[in-house]
Design a protein around this motif. Structure first.
Motif, PDB file in Angstrom:
ATOM      1  N   LEU A 223      -7.261  87.319  74.987  1.00  0.00           N
ATOM      2  CA  LEU A 223      -7.695  86.001  75.443  1.00  0.00           C
ATOM      3  C   LEU A 223      -7.583  84.970  74.327  1.00  0.00           C
ATOM      4  O   LEU A 223      -7.130  83.841  74.535  1.00  0.00           O
ATOM      5  N   LEU A 224      -8.000  85.358  73.120  1.00  0.00           N
ATOM      6  CA  LEU A 224      -7.960  84.438  71.990  1.00  0.00           C
ATOM      7  C   LEU A 224      -6.529  84.088  71.579  1.00  0.00           C
ATOM      8  O   LEU A 224      -6.307  83.096  70.886  1.00  0.00           O
ATOM      9  N   ASP A 225      -5.579  84.902  72.015  1.00  0.00           N
ATOM     10  CA  ASP A 225      -4.184  84.664  71.654  1.00  0.00           C
ATOM     11  C   ASP A 225      -3.456  83.800  72.687  1.00  0.00           C
ATOM     12  O   ASP A 225      -2.293  83.455  72.501  1.00  0.00           O
ATOM     13  N   ASP A 231     -11.829  79.367  71.969  1.00  0.00           N
ATOM     14  CA  ASP A 231     -12.934  80.305  71.737  1.00  0.00           C
ATOM     15  C   ASP A 231     -13.135  81.142  72.987  1.00  0.00           C
ATOM     16  O   ASP A 231     -12.803  80.711  74.102  1.00  0.00           O
ATOM     17  N   ALA A 232     -13.701  82.334  72.814  1.00  0.00           N
ATOM     18  CA  ALA A 232     -13.963  83.210  73.955  1.00  0.00           C
ATOM     19  C   ALA A 232     -14.997  84.261  73.568  1.00  0.00           C
ATOM     20  O   ALA A 232     -15.142  84.605  72.393  1.00  0.00           O
ATOM     21  N   ARG A 233     -15.707  84.778  74.559  1.00  0.00           N
ATOM     22  CA  ARG A 233     -16.663  85.873  74.382  1.00  0.00           C
ATOM     23  C   ARG A 233     -16.556  86.801  75.582  1.00  0.00           C
ATOM     24  O   ARG A 233     -16.282  86.355  76.709  1.00  0.00           O
ATOM     25  N   THR A 234     -16.763  88.094  75.355  1.00  0.00           N
ATOM     26  CA  THR A 234     -16.768  89.065  76.444  1.00  0.00           C
ATOM     27  C   THR A 234     -18.027  89.911  76.371  1.00  0.00           C
ATOM     28  O   THR A 234     -18.559  90.173  75.280  1.00  0.00           O
ATOM     29  N   TRP A 235     -18.495  90.350  77.538  1.00  0.00           N
ATOM     30  CA  TRP A 235     -19.711  91.167  77.611  1.00  0.00           C
ATOM     31  C   TRP A 235     -19.620  92.054  78.843  1.00  0.00           C
ATOM     32  O   TRP A 235     -19.133  91.628  79.886  1.00  0.00           O
ATOM     33  N   VAL A 252     -18.420  92.747  84.167  1.00  0.00           N
ATOM     34  CA  VAL A 252     -17.894  92.130  82.954  1.00  0.00           C
ATOM     35  C   VAL A 252     -18.107  90.613  83.034  1.00  0.00           C
ATOM     36  O   VAL A 252     -17.848  90.001  84.071  1.00  0.00           O
ATOM     37  N   TRP A 253     -18.579  90.041  81.931  1.00  0.00           N
ATOM     38  CA  TRP A 253     -18.782  88.585  81.853  1.00  0.00           C
ATOM     39  C   TRP A 253     -17.884  88.030  80.762  1.00  0.00           C
ATOM     40  O   TRP A 253     -17.946  88.463  79.613  1.00  0.00           O
ATOM     41  N   ILE A 254     -17.040  87.069  81.135  1.00  0.00           N
ATOM     42  CA  ILE A 254     -16.135  86.417  80.187  1.00  0.00           C
ATOM     43  C   ILE A 254     -16.461  84.936  80.149  1.00  0.00           C
ATOM     44  O   ILE A 254     -16.554  84.278  81.198  1.00  0.00           O
TER      45      ILE A 254
END
Length: 407
Positions: A223-225, A231-235, A252-254
């Protein structure tokens, strides 16, 4: 002090150490009777030793730079480009400034966003502007119920722009039911003409997860690429109950900032292992079997950050440009998704802003707030989706020291 390559890296002497060593050696040779050489700055001996020391320091600085350039965490510029190419990474081009804008509607309306055309500078979408004609495009298509909604827009062109709060109020695209628009917060991300050395370095560090064993880490790296992603976060909730983030079981939370939603959805489909996803933005991805895979993700939620500090003046107050200091601080103090607001980072950024605008004082007693009333020295992020944003209008500076005036 021993110079050379050690376990801590390349160790070299600084200018002050070189001056002391040269002067000590000259005294040991020519002043054995105890009558030391006069090395004052106005003397020939003092000037000569300073010149020798400066030359030695310059050579050591060059050697240090060459040595550090082999470390991907320390190199920059053209050397950074060549080093990161070994990881199959190239510097991204320009990015857009992203600004949340409050859209008020009095009935259910559908607004067209850029969606898969996020990176297309000529794409069309629901558009708003300020009085100067600067255009902002809605990023994601959305259906709105009656009320006020904070939605992410991107600027029309690549690069940095910092709009004044309350100035984006014009509807370029006329949609029946939209009552008003206004930017009540600062931009969540300021654009760049090209990816900065710092951003490129952070992306390289995260991108190493792409070839790891964990799909969630690999998803974050991919995702960051993506083009346009800042910016990005995953959980992932691996329990059978809704967790502390509000994520449902085995979901999954993006959260992502920037990027085309079709590109984002394709990666979620590829790396989420079929797990359901969470978010306000929903994109359908056709699977190989013909089944439609529904992907969801969220965009950043900007949280206005109030800042105040004392300016300990060392010059006459009339020589201090507080407005420029605030503008500089707002432009260079940025936060990542889910990052806490703590005062050491702000103190450093405020000191640099003061120095960049003529100096003349120090930042003391820095405090932060989310409501402009209750201040503290640390505010944790309340959600992975949150991102603190800074604006000059929410920075208060009180002058102290040799003056009692304030700003």
């Amino acid at each position: 002090m021993t110079e050379g390559i050690t376990a801590e890296g390349l160790i070299v002497k600084d200018y002050n150490t070189l001056v002391s060593d040269i002067q000590a050696d000259l005294n040991a040779i020519y002043a054995q009777d105890g009558d030391e050489i006069n090395f004052d700055s106005e003397t020939p001996d003092g000037q000569a030793t300073n010149i020798y020391a400066q030359g030695g320091a310059d050579v050591r600085e060059l050697a240090q730079g060459v040595y550090n350039s082999f470390d991907p965490d320390k190199c920059d510029g053209a050397v950074q480009d060549s080093r990161y190419a070994l990881n199959y990474l190239t510097r991204n081009g320009g990015t857009f400034t992203i600004q949340n804008i409050d859209v008020t509607v009095d009935k259910t309306v559908n607004l067209e966003g850029l969606d898969s055309n996020y990176n297309n500078a000529d794409a069309a979408a629901y558009t708003v502007s300020n009085d100067a004609g600067n255009l902002w495009y809605l990023i994601d298509s959305i259906e709105l119920e009656a009320g006020t909604h904070s939605l992410p827009f991107r600027y029309q062109n690549y690069g940095l722009i910092q709009p004044t709060i309350g100035t984006i109020i014009n509807q370029v695209t006329k949609v029946l039911g939209v009552v008003s628009v206004i930017n009540s917060v600062a931009p969540t991300t300021l654009g760049n003409s090209q990816e900065s050395d710092i951003s490129f370095r952070i992306r390289r560090e995260r991108s190493t997860a792409k070839r790891g064993q964990n799909n969630l880490d690999a998803l974050l790296g991919e995702l960051l690429d993506l083009d346009g992603v800042s910016d990005a976060r995953t959980w992932v909730n691996q329990t059978s109950e809704t967790d502390e983030t509000g994520t449902a079981p085995w979901t999954v939370w993006i959260v992502i900032e920037g990027g085309a939603n079709s590109d984002i959805a394709s990666l979620i489909y590829e790396y989420s292992c079929g797990l359901p996803t969470r978010g306000e933005v929903e994109v359908d991805v056709p699977s190989v079997s013909g089944q439609i895979f529904k992907t969801k993700f969220d965009r950043a939620n900007p949280v206005p950050l109030y800042i105040k500090f004392d300016f300990w003046a060392t010059v006459d107050l009339s020589a201090v440009d507080f407005d420029s200091i605030k503008a500089d601080l707002a432009q260079n103090l940025s936060y990542s998704l889910d990052e806490a607001a703590e005062t050491s980072k702000i103190t450093e950024a405020a000191s640099q802003a003061i120095l960049s605008n003529g100096g003349g004082g120090y930042a003391l007693n820095v405090e932060v707030s989310t409501d402009g009333t209750t201040y503290t020295d640390y505010i944790p992020s309340a959600s992975m989706q949150n991102k603190f944003v800074v604006d000059p209008t929410r920075i208060a500076i009180t002058a102290t020291g040799n003056t009692t005036s304030g700003n």
